[in-house]
Design an enzyme around this catalytic site. Structure first.
Site, mmCIF file in Angstrom:
data_model
loop_
_atom_site.group_PDB
_atom_site.id
_atom_site.type_symbol
_atom_site.label_atom_id
_atom_site.label_comp_id
_atom_site.label_asym_id
_atom_site.label_seq_id
_atom_site.Cartn_x
_atom_site.Cartn_y
_atom_site.Cartn_z
ATOM 1 N N GLU A 435 50.471 36.821 39.798
ATOM 2 C CA GLU A 435 51.592 36.636 38.856
ATOM 3 C C GLU A 435 51.369 35.414 37.971
ATOM 4 O O GLU A 435 52.309 34.714 37.604
ATOM 5 C CB GLU A 435 52.914 36.455 39.606
ATOM 6 C CG GLU A 435 53.700 37.686 39.865
ATOM 7 C CD GLU A 435 53.514 38.764 38.859
ATOM 8 O OE1 GLU A 435 53.650 38.487 37.651
ATOM 9 O OE2 GLU A 435 53.217 39.893 39.263
HETATM 10 C C1 LIG Z 1 45.515 40.354 46.151
HETATM 11 C C2 LIG Z 1 45.729 40.391 44.676
HETATM 12 C C3 LIG Z 1 46.706 41.208 44.149
HETATM 13 C C4 LIG Z 1 46.896 41.282 42.766
HETATM 14 N N1 LIG Z 1 47.822 42.166 42.253
HETATM 15 C C5 LIG Z 1 47.823 42.392 40.910
HETATM 16 C C6 LIG Z 1 48.617 43.455 40.364
HETATM 17 O O1 LIG Z 1 49.334 44.163 41.067
HETATM 18 N N2 LIG Z 1 48.536 43.691 39.033
HETATM 19 C C7 LIG Z 1 47.743 42.938 38.208
HETATM 20 O O2 LIG Z 1 47.712 43.214 37.021
HETATM 21 N N3 LIG Z 1 47.015 41.913 38.699
HETATM 22 C C8 LIG Z 1 47.027 41.619 40.021
HETATM 23 N N4 LIG Z 1 46.258 40.612 40.533
HETATM 24 C C9 LIG Z 1 45.511 39.742 39.620
HETATM 25 C C10 LIG Z 1 46.113 38.351 39.508
HETATM 26 O O3 LIG Z 1 47.356 38.387 38.846
HETATM 27 C C11 LIG Z 1 45.073 37.444 38.819
HETATM 28 O O4 LIG Z 1 44.030 37.262 39.758
HETATM 29 C C12 LIG Z 1 45.644 36.124 38.368
HETATM 30 O O5 LIG Z 1 46.589 36.286 37.349
HETATM 31 C C13 LIG Z 1 44.550 35.165 37.868
HETATM 32 O O6 LIG Z 1 43.660 35.785 37.000
HETATM 33 P P1 LIG Z 1 42.091 35.713 37.291
HETATM 34 O O7 LIG Z 1 41.859 35.987 38.719
HETATM 35 O O8 LIG Z 1 41.386 36.569 36.311
HETATM 36 O O9 LIG Z 1 41.694 34.202 37.045
HETATM 37 P P2 LIG Z 1 41.156 33.569 35.693
HETATM 38 O O10 LIG Z 1 42.039 33.961 34.571
HETATM 39 O O11 LIG Z 1 39.715 33.860 35.564
HETATM 40 O O12 LIG Z 1 41.365 32.036 35.968
HETATM 41 C C14 LIG Z 1 40.483 31.284 36.813
HETATM 42 C C15 LIG Z 1 41.046 29.864 36.942
HETATM 43 O O13 LIG Z 1 41.107 29.236 35.658
HETATM 44 C C16 LIG Z 1 42.409 28.784 35.367
HETATM 45 N N5 LIG Z 1 42.674 29.012 33.943
HETATM 46 C C17 LIG Z 1 42.463 30.128 33.220
HETATM 47 N N6 LIG Z 1 42.852 29.945 31.961
HETATM 48 C C18 LIG Z 1 43.332 28.706 31.841
HETATM 49 C C19 LIG Z 1 43.892 27.929 30.786
HETATM 50 N N7 LIG Z 1 44.060 28.412 29.565
HETATM 51 N N8 LIG Z 1 44.288 26.663 31.066
HETATM 52 C C20 LIG Z 1 44.166 26.151 32.304
HETATM 53 N N9 LIG Z 1 43.641 26.851 33.339
HETATM 54 C C21 LIG Z 1 43.233 28.103 33.120
HETATM 55 C C22 LIG Z 1 43.337 29.565 36.286
HETATM 56 O O14 LIG Z 1 44.485 28.819 36.623
HETATM 57 C C23 LIG Z 1 42.450 29.821 37.502
HETATM 58 O O15 LIG Z 1 42.554 28.765 38.412
HETATM 59 C C24 LIG Z 1 46.097 40.490 41.908
HETATM 60 C C25 LIG Z 1 45.127 39.637 42.452
HETATM 61 C C26 LIG Z 1 44.914 39.602 43.805
HETATM 62 C C27 LIG Z 1 43.829 38.712 44.344
#
Ligand SMILES: Cc1cc2nc3c(=O)[nH]c(=O)nc-3n(C[C@H](O)[C@H](O)[C@H](O)COP(=O)(O)OP(=O)(O)OC[C@H]3O[C@@H](n4cnc5c(N)ncnc54)[C@H](O)[C@@H]3O)c2cc1C
Length: 593
Positions: A435
């Site tokens: 989220e």
């Molecule tokens: C078990 C599980 C269930 C999930 N369920 C769903 C679901 O039902 N539907 C869905 O759509 N998604 C779902 N997700 C995805 C989840 O919402 C994302 O993993 C999450 O939003 C983070 O995105 P990312 O993993 O791509 O991280 P990234 O976007 O790659 O970010 C990596 C890191 O960089 C930081 N970062 C990125 N951009 C910035 C910025 N501009 N400024 C500062 N810091 C930044 C982030 O805080 C993070 O620490 C799920 C994930 C998991 C693991």
């Protein structure tokens, strides 16, 4: 086997002594007298204790399996799901026009806390459905509402939200899933989504996926995104199920926790989709779902803390090690229960003062949502929008921390599997990530919410705290010293941090963003400090009037004093870090890390 006991009495205290729900001027609240809420909470408590909690370990150990495109949930989940449906729990706060019970969101939150504490992975199936229901309810056409909502409210159909793709999670402007218009008004959806919670499973007859995709002509970034309904099975005119749509589960993730919830790769291979709301305005519609989901995730965070604390407490009362420094507390036994030791008590009080404060904060926020929706109150809407990233970010960070503290209470028994603490730690961890990560919540808070309405909402928050402290000061010296003075100091720290951002924000955005995470925590502490001061007042009033259980009320006051003395001073540290600005964070060149 871990224990879970529904905290009905604590919830009743928050609902009636703190929030005084039956007197609140919100349509639907007039029915929330003590007897009614007790009856609802007791029933939800029984389901949580007797059906959901025993399946928590089963879900963790068995996980979900995928075979020939079919996902099977752990043993017992289907039966529990049917019991939830039969009890009408899925539509508790849903619109009666679509078969819901029309209860306030606040009551949904209280019941939700129990379900999550008992079995977070299981409850996610219906939690996601609720989010999808809300997006369709707010942005869908009448025909879409008639087609999908009654069955989603009933639970016979479930829902999901599909944002994340392999190359993007935070930066949704990069999504590649595409939507092509068809002659019959439908859309052809093609692309891959990953980590989709409850994307495929055997609990419901149909799954209504809400999918973000790019339609032609929308431009770059998030502006080009639209929201689509993509049902697993097509729905015939008469509401019966038709052919299978071209959407399938391509794999299940192996993951740290919430094993009982299927986290799916979802492939859309030219699937039929239906536009929800306006073309190219999908992010707005998705935000309806995300805002609700963020509060729900904040609730998940502290609810895991609740059950972890209960188990830590039971252990601390039972485990005999060492002697009380002031003399044996259990002279007949070989040693004293560890709850006599100051360091164990500190640990337990840290947990207790957080989870009870967090519950009050979340219920207060839920009441604001009811006020915003049921009274069409724009100020309440603005306030809950400001507080949403705090509820999500602060409560999940601290909720996770609470599970770790609880694990610590058990020593080695916390690390091994038998007592279940290590599962609570693993399950709680995801709440800080999905989220929108907590880092992103803090950016939302400082970058968007702080300045919303020209800063009027944050000013209204400051005024509210100041007004509260002023109204109650000078009546009881001990209460001023223990509750109001610390709250005033913490609120001053928050204002100073806000001032720092206002002065630095425009000319030095890196200074603001370097301190955003601390600001989210500082804000969270002030909110919990406010809740504890209000709960302290409520407990004092009940004691003075001879209402309620004196031991319970005295415990509330002592726990509140602990929070004010031992947790709230963290605001000074957060302010200091914020005021150090960008320099300590940004000096190091990326190559020198
Ligand atoms: C078990 C599980 C269930 C999930 N369920 C769903 C679901 O039902 N539907 C869905 O759509 N998604 C779902 N997700 C995805 C989840 O919402 C994302 O993993 C999450 O939003 C983070 O995105 P990312 O993993 O791509 O991280 P990234 O976007 O790659 O970010 C990596 C890191 O960089 C930081 N970062 C990125 N951009 C910035 C910025 N501009 N400024 C500062 N810091 C930044 C982030 O805080 C993070 O620490 C799920 C994930 C998991 C693991």
């Amino acid at each position: 086997m871990p224990i879970y006991e529904a905290p009905t009495r604590d919830m009743q205290f928050v609902l009636h002594d703190l929030l005084k729900v039956a007197e609140a001027d919100i349509p639907g609240y007039e029915e929330l007298d003590r007897e009614t809420t007790a009856a609802i909470l007791e029933e939800a408590g029984k389901l949580s204790e007797n059906v959901l909690a025993p399946l928590n370990t089963v879900g963790d150990e068995q996980g979900c399996t995928l075979e020939n495109g079919v996902v099977r949930t752990p043993e017992g989940f289907r039966d529990a799901y049917e019991q939830m449906r039969a009890g009408g729990w899925m539509g508790l706060d849903a619109d009666p026009e679509y078969g819901g019970q029309g209860m306030p969101y606040l009551i949904g939150s209280a019941v939700g806390e129990m379900f999550v504490s008992a079995n977070m992975a299981f409850n996610m199936y219906q939690g996601l459905t609720h989010g999808a229901y809300s997006a369709i309810h707010t942005h869908g056409s009448d025909a879409q509402k008639r087609t999908y909502l009654p069955k989603m409210v009933d639970g016979i159909w479930s829902g999901t939200m599909n944002l994340t793709e392999p190359h993007c999670g935070t930066d949704l402007g990069l999504i590649r899933t595409k939507a092509e218009p068809q002659d019959d008004g439908t859309w052809r959806i093609t692309g891959q989504k990953i980590w989709i919670s409850a994307g495929e499973h055997d609990l419901s007859e149909n799954i209504i996926h809400l999918v973000l995709a790019k339609a032609p002509g929308g431009g770059e970034g998030t502006r080009g995104i639209s929201l689509f309904i993509v049902p697993k099975f097509m729905v015939n005119e008469d509401g019966s199920l038709g052919a299978r749509n071209a959407v399938s589960c391509g794999g299940l993730e192996k993951k740290m926790g919430i094993h009982g919830n299927a986290t799916c790769v979802m492939n859309y291979d030219g699937a039929t989709g239906y536009l929800v709301g306006e073309l190219h305005k999908g992010m707005r519609a998705m935000f309806t779902m995300m805002n609700e989901a963020r509060i729900g995730v904040g609730l998940q965070g502290y609810a895991q803390g609740v059950v972890a604390y209960q188990n830590a407490l039971a252990f601390a009362r039972d485990r005999l090690q060492g002697r009380d420094v002031t003399g044996p507390a259990n002279p007949e036994g070989p040693a004293d229960p560890i709850i006599v030791h100051p360091d164990v008590r500190r640990n337990l009080l840290h947990q207790k003062s957080f989870v009870e404060g967090a519950r009050a904060f979340t219920f207060w926020g839920a009441q604001m949502i009811d006020r915003a929706h049921r009274n069409q109150d724009a100020e309440a809407e603005a306030m809950i929008s400001l507080l949403t990233p705090v509820i999500k970010g602060f409560l999940t960070d601290k909720g996770f921390e609470t599970t770790v503290l609880a694990q610590q209470t058990l020593g080695g028994s916390g690390f091994t599997r038998e007592w279940g603490l290590e599962q609570f730690v693993r399950d709680a961890r995801i709440t800080m990530i999905y989220e929108g990560t907590n880092g992103i919540q803090s950016l939302d808070l400082v970058g968007r919410k702080l300045g919303q309405n020209g800063g009027k909402t944050i000013m209204a928050f400051f005024e509210m705290v100041k007004g509260f402290a002023k109204e109650h000061a000078g009546q009881d010296e001990a209460f001023d010293r223990d509750f109001l003075d610390p709250l005033k100091q913490a609120s001053k720290d928050l204002q100073a941090a806000g001032m720092f951002f206002m002065q630095q924000g425009m000319k030095n955005p890196q200074a603001a963003l370097s301190g955003s995470y601390d600001f989210m925590h500082l804000f969270g502490h002030v909110c919990l400090g406010l809740m504890w001061a209000k709960m302290g007042l409520a407990a004092r009033a009940a004691l003075a009037e001879g209402r309620g259980d004196a031991e319970f009320l005295e415990a509330k006051l002592a726990t509140g004093r602990y929070y004010m003395a031992r947790q709230l001073p963290a605001t000074a540290m957060h302010l200091k870090r914020i005021e150090s600005g960008a320099e300590p964070v940004m000096t190091l060149d990326a190559a020198s890390f």
